[in-house]
Design a protein around this motif. Structure first.
Motif, PDB file in Angstrom:
ATOM      1  N   GLY A  27       0.785  -1.221   0.000  1.00  0.00           N
ATOM      2  CA  GLY A  27       0.000   0.000   0.000  1.00  0.00           C
ATOM      3  C   GLY A  27       0.823   1.280   0.000  1.00  0.00           C
ATOM      4  N   ALA A  28       2.142   1.171  -0.121  1.00  0.00           N
ATOM      5  CA  ALA A  28       3.012   2.353  -0.151  1.00  0.00           C
ATOM      6  C   ALA A  28       3.039   2.961  -1.554  1.00  0.00           C
ATOM      7  N   ALA A  29       3.067   4.278  -1.616  1.00  0.00           N
ATOM      8  CA  ALA A  29       3.132   4.964  -2.904  1.00  0.00           C
ATOM      9  C   ALA A  29       4.433   4.624  -3.617  1.00  0.00           C
ATOM     10  N   ARG A  30       4.350   4.507  -4.943  1.00  0.00           N
ATOM     11  CA  ARG A  30       5.535   4.243  -5.759  1.00  0.00           C
ATOM     12  C   ARG A  30       5.355   4.906  -7.124  1.00  0.00           C
ATOM     13  N   MET A  31       6.462   5.178  -7.755  1.00  0.00           N
ATOM     14  CA  MET A  31       6.429   5.647  -9.134  1.00  0.00           C
ATOM     15  C   MET A  31       6.476   4.411 -10.019  1.00  0.00           C
ATOM     16  N   VAL A  32       5.558   4.312 -10.947  1.00  0.00           N
ATOM     17  CA  VAL A  32       5.494   3.162 -11.843  1.00  0.00           C
ATOM     18  C   VAL A  32       6.771   3.099 -12.678  1.00  0.00           C
ATOM     19  N   ASP A  33       7.307   1.914 -12.838  1.00  0.00           N
ATOM     20  CA  ASP A  33       8.500   1.697 -13.657  1.00  0.00           C
ATOM     21  C   ASP A  33       8.074   1.594 -15.118  1.00  0.00           C
ATOM     22  N   VAL A  34       8.479   2.559 -15.928  1.00  0.00           N
ATOM     23  CA  VAL A  34       8.096   2.565 -17.340  1.00  0.00           C
ATOM     24  C   VAL A  34       9.267   2.193 -18.252  1.00  0.00           C
TER      25      VAL A  34
END
Length: 172
Positions: A27-34
């Motif tokens: 449930g921790a915020a993350r930046m999506v790996d693109v």
């Protein structure tokens, strides 16, 4: 440092908790790996409006507002906003913006704003287009607030997006 057990592999796009892409399994915020996504030409168009008084409309169509070129200032502010989006929206990727255009039109009761942002990158530019509209709208309000302290920024929305895996989408 140990790897987060809820992290996805590079570019997998696997949703985390609750099926959301911007949170991990915990449930921790993350930046999506693109990193595994294809680099493609992408474009987004957003719009919004600033509702203003008849006095502001007359001033914008006539001699201008006391602070100066409200529409010119708003246009530049919108472009600058698009460029600073990842500084304002926490999980937004910094991308190479290849073009940004902000148009403003004085209507009978509002200043209509449209922003178009383009990139050749791995993720879209919807947030940059939305930010351009919002910042341009805030600049309009700042420029006209002496004449109309009740001016309201409203209806900020994506109108069109192109490129990437999802291709073309346009607001019905």
């Amino acid at each position: 440092m140990t790897q987060d057990p809820g992290a996805t592999t590079a570019g997998s796009g696997t949703p985390g908790a609750g099926g959301l892409t911007h949170v991990d399994e915990a449930g921790a915020a993350r930046m999506v790996d693109v990193s595994a996504k294809d680099t493609t030409v992408r474009r987004a168009v957003a719009s919004g409006k600033v509702l203003v008084s008849a006095e502001v409309v007359a001033a914008l169509r006539g001699d201008g507002v006391p602070k100066g070129d409200a529409l010119g200032v708003a246009r530049i502010a919108g472009i600058m906003g698009a460029k600073r989006t990842p500084d304002l929206v926490p999980l937004c990727h910094p991308i190479a913006i290849t073009g940004a255009k902000v148009d403003l039109e004085v209507a009978d009761d509002a200043v209509l704003i449209q922003a178009q942002v383009k990139t050749t990158d791995r993720t879209g530019v919807e947030m940059e287009a939305l930010t351009a509209v919002a910042v341009a709208g805030l600049a309009v309000i700042d420029m006209v607030k002496a004449l109309d302290p009740a001016a309201v920024l409203t209806d900020v929305r994506v109108e069109l997006k192109e490129g990437g895996k999802t291709g073309h989408w346009e607001r019905p």
